[in-house]
Design a protein around this motif. Structure first.
Motif, mmCIF file in Angstrom:
data_model
loop_
_atom_site.group_PDB
_atom_site.id
_atom_site.type_symbol
_atom_site.label_atom_id
_atom_site.label_comp_id
_atom_site.label_asym_id
_atom_site.label_seq_id
_atom_site.Cartn_x
_atom_site.Cartn_y
_atom_site.Cartn_z
ATOM 1 N N CYS A 203 -4.070 8.883 3.905
ATOM 2 C CA CYS A 203 -2.994 8.215 4.177
ATOM 3 C C CYS A 203 -3.120 6.701 3.812
ATOM 4 O O CYS A 203 -3.957 6.027 4.224
ATOM 5 N N ARG B 12 4.507 -3.466 -0.156
ATOM 6 C CA ARG B 12 3.547 -2.509 -0.762
ATOM 7 C C ARG B 12 2.159 -2.706 -0.845
ATOM 8 O O ARG B 12 1.454 -2.017 -1.489
ATOM 9 N N SER C 172 7.824 3.481 -3.194
ATOM 10 C CA SER C 172 6.672 2.958 -2.308
ATOM 11 C C SER C 172 5.550 2.848 -3.483
ATOM 12 O O SER C 172 4.679 2.306 -3.128
ATOM 13 N N TRP D 29 9.153 12.095 -3.540
ATOM 14 C CA TRP D 29 9.564 11.545 -2.088
ATOM 15 C C TRP D 29 9.477 12.657 -1.032
ATOM 16 O O TRP D 29 9.210 12.283 0.188
ATOM 17 N N GLU E 249 4.025 14.287 -7.797
ATOM 18 C CA GLU E 249 4.567 13.068 -7.087
ATOM 19 C C GLU E 249 5.767 13.043 -6.686
ATOM 20 O O GLU E 249 6.853 13.668 -7.550
ATOM 21 N N LYS F 44 4.898 5.504 -5.890
ATOM 22 C CA LYS F 44 3.994 6.932 -6.137
ATOM 23 C C LYS F 44 3.845 7.195 -7.649
ATOM 24 O O LYS F 44 2.767 7.533 -8.131
ATOM 25 N N ALA G 31 -0.610 10.478 0.958
ATOM 26 C CA ALA G 31 0.566 9.864 1.383
ATOM 27 C C ALA G 31 0.672 8.149 1.434
ATOM 28 O O ALA G 31 -0.365 7.812 1.810
ATOM 29 N N LEU G 32 1.558 7.759 0.768
ATOM 30 C CA LEU G 32 2.017 6.339 0.827
ATOM 31 C C LEU G 32 2.817 6.227 1.687
ATOM 32 O O LEU G 32 3.874 6.591 1.794
ATOM 33 N N LEU G 33 2.504 5.530 3.045
ATOM 34 C CA LEU G 33 3.343 5.366 4.198
ATOM 35 C C LEU G 33 3.899 4.115 4.303
ATOM 36 O O LEU G 33 3.380 3.147 4.670
ATOM 37 N N TYR H 11 2.936 11.966 -1.659
ATOM 38 C CA TYR H 11 4.182 11.820 -1.148
ATOM 39 C C TYR H 11 4.430 10.274 -0.874
ATOM 40 O O TYR H 11 3.446 9.264 -0.653
ATOM 41 N N GLY H 12 5.543 9.696 -0.628
ATOM 42 C CA GLY H 12 5.761 8.457 -0.509
ATOM 43 C C GLY H 12 7.306 8.196 -0.441
ATOM 44 O O GLY H 12 8.075 8.835 -1.332
#
Length: 304
Positions: A282, A289, A62, A170, A168, A64, A223-225, A57-58
């Motif tokens: 996470c 980034r 971001s 969003w 992958e 992904k 997750a890329l937050l 997720y991202g």
């Protein structure tokens, strides 16, 4: 996060950096994450006997796709296993299908991206065929500049059973909002073009009805937050510049990008708050980034 210098660089890493036009620091940062206890445990889980389905997720821009590509290259180089990367973007409904949806439900559904604008049957079928591999599997691709799915003759073909499948996107892993959260518009787009809330209700209902059963199949969710939604517009504009380099006449203006991302603002803001409690790993990012923190999430539960 524990620091561990990368001892040299492997040929496959050098090839990855050259192919994706990335700085050496990208490999250093990612491998430092994987050297940390939390990262090591996550890598061990996705390296188990497969096929393993990993969701990434991202928010838009971001990183992904880059992370998924790196993990695939790493998996195939170090384990000799086959890895297949799927982007949920490649499962958008065709332009004609979205135009029909816009006529029948709401004009905003002409724009790709939100839940309800993906071919969920095609996605489920593809995941099932990869998980129970019996022969070549076709992987659809979507041309974002043409805003349409490419012809089937241009689909990718997987010829070996994968030990790792990465999905992958969003919206991968996100949850629907409560009905009370849908009442007030969250931006100019919703206030002007969805004042009655019909579009956001359709999106939310589609997410709950059609997507949660897919998230429930994930063996692992990373997750890329982003630090906040405010940086997403800048990241998405950077993406558009890269896309425009291929076909300048199809490139969106900054104003068009700003409007475009408003389609995703509601669920992006919501997921940035909820994802730390849903994901297994996470990776918190700064505005450039760079990974600033790595944490274990909580095991997720989806009620389908």
């Amino acid at each position: 996060m524990a620091q561990g210098p990368l001892q040299g660089i492997l040929p496959w890493q050098a090839d990855f950096i050259a192919t994706h036009k990335l700085p050496f620091e990208y490999v250093l940062q990612i491998e430092t994450v994987f050297a940390d206890r939390v990262g090591q445990e996550a890598m061990h889980r996705i390296g188990a006997e497969g096929p393993i389905l990993l969701g990434i997720y991202g928010a838009q821009g971001s990183g992904k796709s880059t992370l998924a590509a790196y993990l695939a290259k790493r998996h195939e180089s170090l384990s000799s296993g086959c890895c297949v990367v799927l982007s949920i973007d490649d499962f958008y409904l065709t332009r004609a299908q979205r135009q029909q949806l816009a006529l029948e439900v709401h004009p905003l559904l002409r724009t790709r991206g939100v839940p309800g604008t993906h071919d969920i049957v095609l996605l489920k079928t593809t995941l099932d065929r990869l998980a129970h591999f019996t022969g070549p599997v076709s992987i659809p691709r979507f041309d974002k500049l043409a805003d349409d799915r490419v012809p089937e003759t241009q689909f990718d073909i997987v010829t070996s059973a994968p030990s790792l499948v990465i999905l992958e996107g969003w919206c991968v892993g996100i949850l629907p909002q409560g009905s009370a959260d849908l009442t007030e518009p969250c931006n100019h787009l919703e206030r002007i073009e969805d004042p009655a809330g019909d579009w956001r209700q359709f999106v939310n209902t589609s997410l709950e009805r059609d997507y949660l059963s897919i998230w429930d199949q994930l063996d692992e969710l990373w997750a890329l937050l982003a630090p906040g939604f405010e940086v997403v517009s800048e990241w998405r504009l950077e993406q558009e510049v890269r896309l425009g380099a291929q076909r300048p006449e199809a490139m969106m203006t900054p104003q068009e990008v700003a409007r475009f991302i408003q389609h995703y603002e509601r669920l992006t803001r919501s997921s940035l708050n909820s994802m730390p409690n849903l994901a297994d790993l996470c990776l918190r990012l700064d505005s450039q980034r760079a990974i600033t923190e790595v944490t274990e999430g909580k095991r997720r539960f989806y009620e389908c």
